[in-house]
Design a protein around this motif. Structure first.
Motif, PDB file in Angstrom:
ATOM      1  N   ILE A  17     -20.066 -29.262   2.528  1.00  0.00           N
ATOM      2  CA  ILE A  17     -19.751 -28.195   1.562  1.00  0.00           C
ATOM      3  C   ILE A  17     -18.679 -27.253   2.123  1.00  0.00           C
ATOM      4  O   ILE A  17     -17.691 -26.948   1.449  1.00  0.00           O
ATOM      5  CB  ILE A  17     -21.029 -27.403   1.200  1.00  0.00           C
ATOM      6  N   VAL A  18     -18.868 -26.835   3.357  1.00  0.00           N
ATOM      7  CA  VAL A  18     -18.002 -25.769   3.892  1.00  0.00           C
ATOM      8  C   VAL A  18     -16.608 -26.273   4.263  1.00  0.00           C
ATOM      9  O   VAL A  18     -15.602 -25.621   3.956  1.00  0.00           O
ATOM     10  CB  VAL A  18     -18.681 -25.115   5.131  1.00  0.00           C
ATOM     11  N   PHE A  19     -16.540 -27.438   4.892  1.00  0.00           N
ATOM     12  CA  PHE A  19     -15.264 -27.887   5.461  1.00  0.00           C
ATOM     13  C   PHE A  19     -14.158 -28.063   4.407  1.00  0.00           C
ATOM     14  O   PHE A  19     -13.067 -27.497   4.567  1.00  0.00           O
ATOM     15  CB  PHE A  19     -15.483 -29.172   6.268  1.00  0.00           C
ATOM     16  N   PRO A  20     -14.399 -28.793   3.303  1.00  0.00           N
ATOM     17  CA  PRO A  20     -13.323 -28.927   2.304  1.00  0.00           C
ATOM     18  C   PRO A  20     -12.933 -27.583   1.675  1.00  0.00           C
ATOM     19  O   PRO A  20     -11.752 -27.339   1.425  1.00  0.00           O
ATOM     20  CB  PRO A  20     -13.917 -29.863   1.246  1.00  0.00           C
ATOM     21  N   ILE A  21     -13.933 -26.701   1.464  1.00  0.00           N
ATOM     22  CA  ILE A  21     -13.610 -25.401   0.858  1.00  0.00           C
ATOM     23  C   ILE A  21     -12.755 -24.575   1.830  1.00  0.00           C
ATOM     24  O   ILE A  21     -11.765 -23.950   1.440  1.00  0.00           O
ATOM     25  CB  ILE A  21     -14.905 -24.649   0.461  1.00  0.00           C
ATOM     26  N   LEU A  22     -13.135 -24.644   3.103  1.00  0.00           N
ATOM     27  CA  LEU A  22     -12.370 -23.927   4.132  1.00  0.00           C
ATOM     28  C   LEU A  22     -10.928 -24.442   4.181  1.00  0.00           C
ATOM     29  O   LEU A  22      -9.972 -23.648   4.201  1.00  0.00           O
ATOM     30  CB  LEU A  22     -13.045 -24.143   5.490  1.00  0.00           C
ATOM     31  N   LEU A  23     -10.784 -25.763   4.171  1.00  0.00           N
ATOM     32  CA  LEU A  23      -9.434 -26.337   4.208  1.00  0.00           C
ATOM     33  C   LEU A  23      -8.653 -25.948   2.958  1.00  0.00           C
ATOM     34  O   LEU A  23      -7.455 -25.648   3.030  1.00  0.00           O
ATOM     35  CB  LEU A  23      -9.510 -27.873   4.308  1.00  0.00           C
ATOM     36  N   TYR A  24      -9.349 -25.937   1.816  1.00  0.00           N
ATOM     37  CA  TYR A  24      -8.688 -25.557   0.559  1.00  0.00           C
ATOM     38  C   TYR A  24      -8.146 -24.127   0.678  1.00  0.00           C
ATOM     39  O   TYR A  24      -6.991 -23.863   0.338  1.00  0.00           O
ATOM     40  CB  TYR A  24      -9.697 -25.667  -0.593  1.00  0.00           C
ATOM     41  N   LEU A  25      -8.982 -23.242   1.202  1.00  0.00           N
ATOM     42  CA  LEU A  25      -8.552 -21.844   1.333  1.00  0.00           C
ATOM     43  C   LEU A  25      -7.375 -21.718   2.306  1.00  0.00           C
ATOM     44  O   LEU A  25      -6.399 -21.032   2.037  1.00  0.00           O
ATOM     45  CB  LEU A  25      -9.726 -20.970   1.808  1.00  0.00           C
ATOM     46  N   VAL A  26      -7.476 -22.423   3.431  1.00  0.00           N
ATOM     47  CA  VAL A  26      -6.402 -22.351   4.434  1.00  0.00           C
ATOM     48  C   VAL A  26      -5.088 -22.867   3.840  1.00  0.00           C
ATOM     49  O   VAL A  26      -4.057 -22.212   3.935  1.00  0.00           O
ATOM     50  CB  VAL A  26      -6.781 -23.177   5.699  1.00  0.00           C
ATOM     51  N   PHE A  27      -5.154 -24.033   3.207  1.00  0.00           N
ATOM     52  CA  PHE A  27      -3.921 -24.637   2.695  1.00  0.00           C
ATOM     53  C   PHE A  27      -3.341 -23.856   1.515  1.00  0.00           C
ATOM     54  O   PHE A  27      -2.125 -23.752   1.381  1.00  0.00           O
ATOM     55  CB  PHE A  27      -4.135 -26.106   2.333  1.00  0.00           C
ATOM     56  N   THR A  28      -4.185 -23.334   0.658  1.00  0.00           N
ATOM     57  CA  THR A  28      -3.625 -22.581  -0.468  1.00  0.00           C
ATOM     58  C   THR A  28      -3.033 -21.251   0.003  1.00  0.00           C
ATOM     59  O   THR A  28      -2.018 -20.811  -0.504  1.00  0.00           O
ATOM     60  CB  THR A  28      -4.675 -22.308  -1.573  1.00  0.00           C
ATOM     61  N   GLU A  29      -3.666 -20.648   1.021  1.00  0.00           N
ATOM     62  CA  GLU A  29      -3.158 -19.368   1.512  1.00  0.00           C
ATOM     63  C   GLU A  29      -1.903 -19.546   2.372  1.00  0.00           C
ATOM     64  O   GLU A  29      -0.935 -18.814   2.229  1.00  0.00           O
ATOM     65  CB  GLU A  29      -4.236 -18.638   2.346  1.00  0.00           C
ATOM     66  N   VAL A  30      -1.947 -20.548   3.268  1.00  0.00           N
ATOM     67  CA  VAL A  30      -0.851 -20.697   4.239  1.00  0.00           C
ATOM     68  C   VAL A  30       0.333 -21.453   3.644  1.00  0.00           C
ATOM     69  O   VAL A  30       1.480 -21.043   3.777  1.00  0.00           O
ATOM     70  CB  VAL A  30      -1.365 -21.391   5.528  1.00  0.00           C
ATOM     71  N   THR A  31       0.061 -22.572   2.997  1.00  0.00           N
ATOM     72  CA  THR A  31       1.182 -23.416   2.534  1.00  0.00           C
ATOM     73  C   THR A  31       1.393 -23.317   1.022  1.00  0.00           C
ATOM     74  O   THR A  31       2.317 -23.941   0.506  1.00  0.00           O
ATOM     75  CB  THR A  31       0.938 -24.886   2.916  1.00  0.00           C
ATOM     76  N   HIS A  32       0.545 -22.581   0.338  1.00  0.00           N
ATOM     77  CA  HIS A  32       0.649 -22.400  -1.132  1.00  0.00           C
ATOM     78  C   HIS A  32       0.699 -23.739  -1.869  1.00  0.00           C
ATOM     79  O   HIS A  32       1.472 -23.907  -2.799  1.00  0.00           O
ATOM     80  CB  HIS A  32       1.875 -21.543  -1.484  1.00  0.00           C
TER      81      HIS A  32
END
Lengths: 176, 499
Positions: free
Chosen positions: A141-156
């Motif tokens: 549950i946590v890992f994909p959501i975390l990656l989603y947040l990182v990628f949307t915030e950092v790389t848009h």
């Protein structure tokens, strides 16, 4: 097993390069009617590669035959017997293929994050080791959501939301 | 030159570059310390992130990952008898017995010191050798480049697997895949779908081929987790112990530099060669294999001695010597830099920055190893059943973020399956990858040569440089065939004797 495996490797390589040379290149490599200067046509390089690959495939078969003959005194298994003996492994491999194919199909339908959550859950299940269930559930549950947040915030990166959920959301909005 | 070096120093000595190097070293050590994870995986996994970094920072990150993972491989080799990377296989021979004797910390320290010395000597050699080689390469035209690439591919194909034939099959698959998409004259090849018209991305192919097969292998074969690590024990490395190994460290570093600079050979061969030389010449040669610090030093100095040297053919000629430098070539191209002699003319600032940054990374490696050796020991126990599925998801996110293309994700997954099938069929993946990256240049040089010569194949034999590479290629093939023939005869003789 090794002489058998070399033989099958040669066989698969020969079949693959023959298929590319005689079927794929004539269909999918278009030669233009005009080529500037004295440049070689676009199908020349793929043909050179496939001919070399074909010759190597045949050589692999030829080199494997004496080894198989030498091994015949001990044990040489037919492809059917080999597959039967390794049927569990083949089923697991098919499971991986099915998982990947489903993910590729489901990603645009249900959205990137739900699809990766399902993929991760499926892969954890496929490992067959459930001694760390809590970790597995948490990570799923946590890992994909975390990656989603990182990628949307950092790389848009605009990750697909999914046709299904977009349609449901639109219906919901209309209903309201 | 000195002014340029000073500018390069100023350009490198920035916080983002230091953060990238530190992250690369620590990340590399962590990945290298985990059995089943390789330096190649470390570098390929980082590739999508380099899209968002400046060119020099990107390359420094990748180089730091390479160095960190090469050292990190020794941690699991010493503490759990499982080399984290292939180049650390030799370190097991003496490292694990030392750990069994309660000297794991000592062995790790020796591995770190010898790795750093080997690495530093390798970087210095890169600094002094790459530029003269690049100046020589300026005299090389398309036909000579074609022959050079044929030579490099032959070496990689014959060394990376157990059979030259399978290596060439792998290289042919890579070359063929590189032809997908639009060619230099605008014709489409193998464009089965609309997405394939722009060709296959280097990054999804690389990551698919090297990061995913391990996961599929784990799912299909389900090996047991058995990673109980030894305690670090006695941690100090005395001056006398260091002095006793200095000769082996220096010899190993030189061996690493020489073998690393030759395309296709790489750190594993260098480590074993250095180990056997140390064993032959050391006064403690008979104790090798039972827990001799000199053995660890010989192996580790040689494998890290390759790290900088493998960059020599990459930077000077544009030819990657192994898979990791192949990935780095991809990273250079992503940032619009083309390794080869022209890099030293057009981007000399970036080249000097890279040299300076690589020297810095040796210091980072030492500091990282010293500070966190104990913590790294625990990393080698992370279960693969948790780690590998998460890596796949990370790869999927990383690949999608590059071009927001579901097609790239499909290529990643398909290449993972192809990589696994190749693994099962004993087809080595390294020639495939290097051929895939070199493919467009290989074809371009061939077609340009033929266009210049109006279709005359004799153009490939007009200069002595072409002849030299051709002769080397033939010689190498002949030697490989002889080696395989000898192996086959020995095996047949043994079979006949046992029957």
């Amino acid at each position: 097993m090794t002489p058998n495996r070399d033989f099958y490797t040669g066989l698969i390589a020969t079949a693959f390069f023959a298929f590319v040379l005689f079927v794929l290149i004539p269909i999918y490599v278009k030669v233009p009617s005009f080529i500037p200067g004295f440049a070689p046509p676009p199908d020349m390089w793929p043909r050179v590669i496939t001919v070399v690959g074909l010759v190597m495939g045949i050589l692999a078969i030829l080199f494997a035959i004496p080894k198989m003959r030498a091994a015949a005194n001990d044990r040489v298994m037919s492809i059917g017997a080999t597959m039967h003996r390794n049927r569990k492994l083949i089923v697991r491999f098919a499971g991986v293929l099915l998982g990947f194919a489903t993910f590729t199909y489901a990603m645009p339908e249900i959205g990137f994050v739900p699809a990766t959550i399902l993929l991760l859950a499926y892969l954890f299940l496929m490992t067959g080791n459930y001694s760390r269930k809590i970790w597995m559930i948490g990570l799923t549950i946590v890992f994909p959501i975390l990656l989603y947040l990182v990628f949307t915030e950092v790389t848009h990166t605009p990750f697909p939301e999914g046709h299904l959920f977009s349609a449901l959301a639109a219906d919901f909005v209309t209903l309201i | 030159m000195w002014n340029e070096l000073l500018y390069a120093f100023e350009a490198v000595a920035t916080l983002p570059n230091f953060i990238a190097m530190a992250a690369g070293i620590w990340g590399g050590v962590i990945i290298g310390a985990i059995p089943g994870m390789t330096g190649t995986m470390a570098v390929t996994l980082a590739l999508p992130f380099t899209f968002y970094l400046p060119p020099v920072t990107s390359i420094l990150l990748l180089v730091a990952l390479y160095k960190g993972s090469t050292y990190g491989g020794s941690i699991s080799a010493i503490l759990i008898k499982t080399p984290g990377t292939a180049s650390a296989a030799c370190t097991v021979l003496d490292g694990y017995p030392l750990a069994q004797q309660g000297k794991g910390g000592k062995a790790l320290n020796m591995a770190l010191v010898s790795s750093c010395i080997g690495d530093f000597i390798s970087n210095i050699s890169l600094f002094f050798l790459a530029m003269p080689l690049a100046m020589f390469a300026l005299r090389v035209g398309p036909p000579e480049y074609f022959m050079l690439m044929a030579f490099s591919l032959t070496i990689v194909a014959s060394i990376s697997g157990r059979s030259l034939v399978l290596g060439i099959i792998s290289a042919c698959l890579g070359l063929l895949l590189a032809t997908v998409g639009e060619d230099i004259y605008g014709s489409f090849r193998f464009a089965v779908t609309e997405d394939m018209k722009s060709g296959l991305g280097v990054v999804p192919v690389l990551i698919g081929l090297f990061a995913l097969p391990e996961l599929i292998k784990m799912i299909v074969f389900r090996p047991e987790d058995n990673n109980a690590a030894m305690k670090l024990g006695d941690n100090r490395l005395t001056m006398a112990e260091f002095r006793g190994s200095v000769k082996s460290i220096l010899r190993g570093s030189v061996i690493g530099v020489i073998l690393g600079a030759i395309p296709g050979i790489g750190p594993s061969t260098a480590a074993f060669f250095s180990y056997s030389e140390a064993r032959r010449t050391s006064k403690n040669g008979d104790k090798f294999g039972e827990g001799e610090l000199e053995g660890v030093a010989a192996s580790e100095s040689a494998n890290n001695g390759c790290c900088g040297a493998t960059m020599i053919p990459l930077l000077a000629l544009g030819v990657p010597g192994d898979v990791i430098t192949g990935v780095m070539l991809g990273a250079f191209m992503i940032h619009g830099l083309t390794p080869g002699p022209l890099l030293f003319q057009n981007n000399i600032g970036e080249v000097y920055s890279l040299f300076i940054g690589i020297l810095f990374s040796s210091v980072f490696l030492f500091v990282a190893g010293k500070l966190t050796a104990g913590a790294f020991a625990k990393i080698s126990r992370i279960p693969q059943t948790l780690l590998l599925p998460c890596i796949l998801v990370l790869c999927v996110f990383g690949i999608y973020s590059i071009g927001a293309s579901p097609f790239d994700v499909s290529v990643l997954l398909v290449m993972g399956i192809v990589g696994f099938v190749m693994m099962i069929l004993n087809i080595p993946a390294a020639p495939f990858l290097i051929a895939f990256i070199l493919g467009p240049m290989f074809e371009d040089n061939m077609r340009r040569s033929l266009a210049i010569s109006r279709g005359d194949l004799g153009v490939f034999f007009h200069s002595w440089i072409s002849w030299a590479f051709f002769a080397l290629t033939v010689l190498f093939i002949a030697l490989t065939i002889r080696r395989e023939w000898q192996k086959w005869r020995e095996k047949s003789r043994n079979t006949a004797q046992s029957a």
